[in-house]
Scaffold this active site. Structure first.
Site, PDB file in Angstrom:
ATOM      1  CG  ASP A   1      36.238  31.433  30.456  1.00  0.00           C
ATOM      2  OD1 ASP A   1      36.432  31.439  31.683  1.00  0.00           O
ATOM      3  OD2 ASP A   1      35.265  30.889  29.922  1.00  0.00           O
ATOM      4  CG  HIS A   2      38.595  34.169  35.676  1.00  0.00           C
ATOM      5  ND1 HIS A   2      37.347  34.712  35.555  1.00  0.00           N
ATOM      6  CD2 HIS A   2      38.579  33.418  36.790  1.00  0.00           C
ATOM      7  CE1 HIS A   2      36.605  34.296  36.564  1.00  0.00           C
ATOM      8  NE2 HIS A   2      37.323  33.518  37.329  1.00  0.00           N
TER       9      HIS A   2
ATOM     10  CG  HIS B   1      33.452  30.931  34.015  1.00  0.00           C
ATOM     11  ND1 HIS B   1      34.434  31.579  33.310  1.00  0.00           N
ATOM     12  CD2 HIS B   1      33.024  31.814  34.952  1.00  0.00           C
ATOM     13  CE1 HIS B   1      34.584  32.800  33.810  1.00  0.00           C
ATOM     14  NE2 HIS B   1      33.736  32.962  34.797  1.00  0.00           N
TER      15      HIS B   1
END
Lengths: 277, 499
Positions: free
Chosen positions: B200-201, B263
């Site tokens: 999950d960047h 996110h």
């Protein structure tokens, strides 16, 4: 490095400390220029004690430093032989921040401590320190560790930054320096310069050379370090270049020292032994 | 040589203390499945270049791009060079690029057929032999979820005794709870949890990690970080862009799967979690999981979905979602979600977390706003004093600001809200790294702290499933907000109702 803009200079050949303080506050309230706001962010107060012979070098080292460590910089130029007084110049150093509507500004005050004022620098800088932020003192050249001036400045700072490569009396100076550790944390740019060399030696452990060759300060410190950490005594030999160099600019090395807030026992032990070599 | 021979060789190296020697990743080959896609071009290669630029990659390292499109390794390398030049954050240096280019290969193949996987395996073994990468493998899945199971099976079955294996898996991880569970089970058959790196960047962003620093490296916030002092929390993940040619993906995913499921819920978890006992992968992920498990099933009336119609962004007219190329003219896909979430635990009971995310909102902005309670007694004439708010700006204008009341100079006692700002770019002038740089490096080092664990993913999907099940019962009246506005009126009303 972003372009540097000098902004709104103020100067007075016969100033008082409170006038300097007022000038700095006035500069901080400047609204900005070229449609951009001025923003002051400070992470420390940076004092520099710069005797006459070090003025040129000091200016070079400080160039760009404030960009990495936004700060209030107080440059102290002792002029004990001049007519008594305080000459001051204050200005903002501002940097473009790409993609932002703000300029990042640092406050700089150059203070010429003339006559007897050169003997009481602490009383001049104390009112000008930023509250609750660390104070770093960069001492150019070889400090007289016993002098009243040195002792009173060390009292008001959190960290002393020297470059022992600027000293002529290596290794005996290290014995005197070791006495200072009880009163202030010390950073030595010469020690920082030896980091790649020390890393190379650590990676070669336990095979170590019999002889270290390089400039006197750095070589003595590394020899002291090997003796203190590994109990290994090696000979030292003088040369102009470090065997494993660090080609970064002096301002980069100083910048790294400004990120260190605690004492470095490894360095302190190396200095104690270096003083006996 | 001055060897201290009296000491045993195994003795700890006394010279290492204080040398700040960074751990360098072990030799390995990074294989990217889906290498012809946008992610490889925009994020993966520019990040690899930045790591090479800072000399952080392993000494023996290689990259293998795998995709169906026919092209040679030379063509692939040329395309990636152009990508690094376009999207890289560092200056382009030939010598740095050359180091990457000479160890980059491309295999055009369909991994769905056995011979395809053979070709990949052969390339990898060849690189091991030539470069000494010791059979260590990182497989990066930049492929749609439906393509993943077959690749996972292939890799699992062909797993060799030599070297380690790590899988980096891009979102979306599944489509719902059932598919995510299936995928987790499939992965668990062949790989351990420590070998799986679900990206999950957002967790790789420095400013998101700064939220952890803000909370746990400062003594003043944590004592007031609870229901006694916090009135509510608002989390916004807003984009002004539309779907940018990703209609095929977006039509199936929508805002809830694209952003909310991952996110958004991770930001809620980091904001609400208890202090972990240390900053290790398990400790941090355990605390996040507890928050995700505590989120109460929301009342469907307190979840608002939206879809943008025509409107204006930056003064230019933009089409509505249903007019975008590749989108069904009667699409029921949401491009906006807002919800009032409750974290039902001791710390946060009855403290709403208002979250919203959407496309074609007025500006790109990710913020976490902690709104504190009003002063208990109005001391001054003014009755409209605004409460304090601590706003963490994740992007852009990375930083933190605190809204406080200050007296307006002059007669009387008028108070005005002013902001104290900490601007990241102001205090730290080193540049903020791209999230993918940090995450790629962590995966090479085997550190899973900033990756999502299987149970976290499943909790996230469980919440999403409840919401989408309620939505499925009723067709939405889309479009219900104009591009360039802050979403449907009902979303504004969520917060106004609170006031």
């Amino acid at each position: 490095m972003a372009p540097l803009i000098h902004l709104d200079e103020w100067q007075d050949e016969c100033a008082t400390v409170s006038e300097v303080e007022q000038a700095l506050i006035g500069l901080r309230l400047k609204r900005g220029f070229e449609g951009k706001r001025n923003v002051r962010t400070s992470v420390l107060t940076h004092l520099a004690w710069v005797p006459q012979e070090w003025q040129e070098a000091a200016t070079e080292t400080l160039a760009g430093l404030a960009e990495r460590h936004p700060s209030r910089t107080l440059l102290l130029f002792p002029e004990p032989d001049a007519e008594p007084g305080l000459a001051a110049r204050a200005f903002l150093e501002c940097y473009e921040t790409p993609g932002s509507d703000r300029h990042l500004c640092n406050e700089v005050a150059e203070l010429r401590l003339r006559g007897a004022r050169a003997e009481a620098p602490a009383s001049i800088v104390l009112p000008l320190l930023l509250p609750d932020l660390p104070v770093f003192l960069r001492w150019r050249g070889r400090p007289d560790f016993d002098s009243a001036v040195f002792r009173q400045l060390v009292e008001v700072v959190d960290r002393l930054v020297v470059d022992s490569a600027e000293w002529q009396d290596i290794p005996s100076a290290y014995s005197e320096l070791a006495e200072v550790f009880a009163s202030v944390d010390v950073s030595d740019i010469a020690w920082r310069r030896t980091l790649p060399w020390r890393r190379a030696l650590a990676q070669a452990w336990p095979k170590l050379p019999d002889r270290l060759t390089g400039p006197p300060a750095e070589t003595t410190l590394v020899a002291g370090w090997l003796a203190s950490r590994a109990g290994v005594e090696v000979a030292v030999e003088r040369a102009d270049e470090l065997p494993v160099g660090d080609d970064r600019a002096p301002s980069d090395l100083l910048s790294e020292e400004l990120d260190v807030y605690a004492g470095d026992p490894v360095y302190e032990e190396a200095v104690r032994i270096a003083g006996r070599l | 040589m001055a060897t201290k021979s009296s000491e045993p060789e195994t003795q700890q190296n006394p010279l290492l203390e204080g040398l700040m020697i960074r751990r360098r990743p072990e030799p390995c080959v990074l294989t990217i499945f889906g290498a012809s896609g946008d992610l490889t071009r925009r994020k993966i290669f520019p990040s690899l270049y930045s790591l090479a630029f800072r000399d952080l990659l392993p000494e023996q390292f290689a990259i293998v791009g795998v995709a169906r499109s026919e092209q040679s390794s030379e063509e692939f390398v040329r395309a990636m060079e152009a990508a690094v030049r376009e999207f890289g954050r560092d200056e382009f240096r030939e010598d740095v690029w050359e180091r990457l280019a000479k160890v980059t290969r491309y295999v055009a193949t369909d991994v769905a057929d056995d011979r395809g996987e053979d070709r990949v395996a052969k390339t990898l073994s060849g690189l091991d032999e030539k470069l000494g990468t010791r059979g260590n493998r990182i497989y990066y899945f930049a492929v749609p979820p439906e393509a993943m199971p077959i690749i996972v099976e292939e890799l699992g079955e062909r797993r060799r005794a030599e070297g380690w294996v790590r899988l980096i898996i891009e979102k979306p991880f599944g489509y719902d709870l059932a598919s995510a569970r299936d995928l987790n089970e499939l992965l668990a058959r062949h790989f351990t949890e420590e070998e799986i790196f679900r990206i999950d960047h957002y967790l790789g962003k420095d400013t998101v990690q700064n939220l952890i620093a803000l909370r746990f490296a400062n003594g003043i916030f944590e004592p007031i970080w609870n229901r006694q002092f916090v009135d509510h929390v608002q989390i916004t993940v807003a984009e002004s862009l539309g779907i940018e040619g990703r209609a095929a993906f977006y039509e199936k995913a929508g805002a809830i799967r694209d952003v909310f499921q991952n996110h958004m819920l991770q930001l809620v978890a980091l904001t609400a979690m208890e202090p972990p006992i240390n900053f290790t992968a398990e400790a941090v992920r355990n605390e996040k999981l507890k928050v995700l498990m505590s989120i109460a099933t929301p009342d469907p009336r307190l979840v608002v979905r939206g879809q943008y119609g025509q409107g204006f962004i930056d003064g230019e007219q933009v089409p509505g979602y249903r007019e975008e190329s590749g989108v069904a003219p009667d699409s029921n896909t949401e491009t906006f979600v807002a919800a009032r979430l409750l974290v039902d635990n001791w710390r946060w009971a009855d403290t709403p977390f208002y979250v919203r995310t959407g496309k074609r909102l007025p500006r790109r902005e990710t913020t976490i706003a902690i709104q504190f309670k009003r002063v208990p007694h109005p001391l001054f004439e003014q009755t409209d004093l605004r409460p304090n708010a601590l706003v963490v700006h994740i992007q852009p204008n990375e930083g933190v600001s605190l809204a406080i009341g200050a007296k307006v100079p002059g007669e009387g006692m008028r108070v005005r809200t002013v902001h104290m700002d900490f601007l990241y770019g102001g205090a730290f002038r080193t540049g903020i790294p791209e999230a993918y740089e940090r995450l790629l490096l962590d995966a090479m080092l085997g550190d899973t702290t900033l990756f999502t664990r299987a149970d976290e993913i499943e909790e996230q999907w469980a919440l999403v499933d409840v919401i989408t099940a309620a939505w499925a019962r009723e067709r939405a009246n889309f479009p219900n907000y104009a591009a360039g506005t802050w979403g449907p009126k009902a979303a504004q009303e969520l917060i106004e109702w609170h006031r």
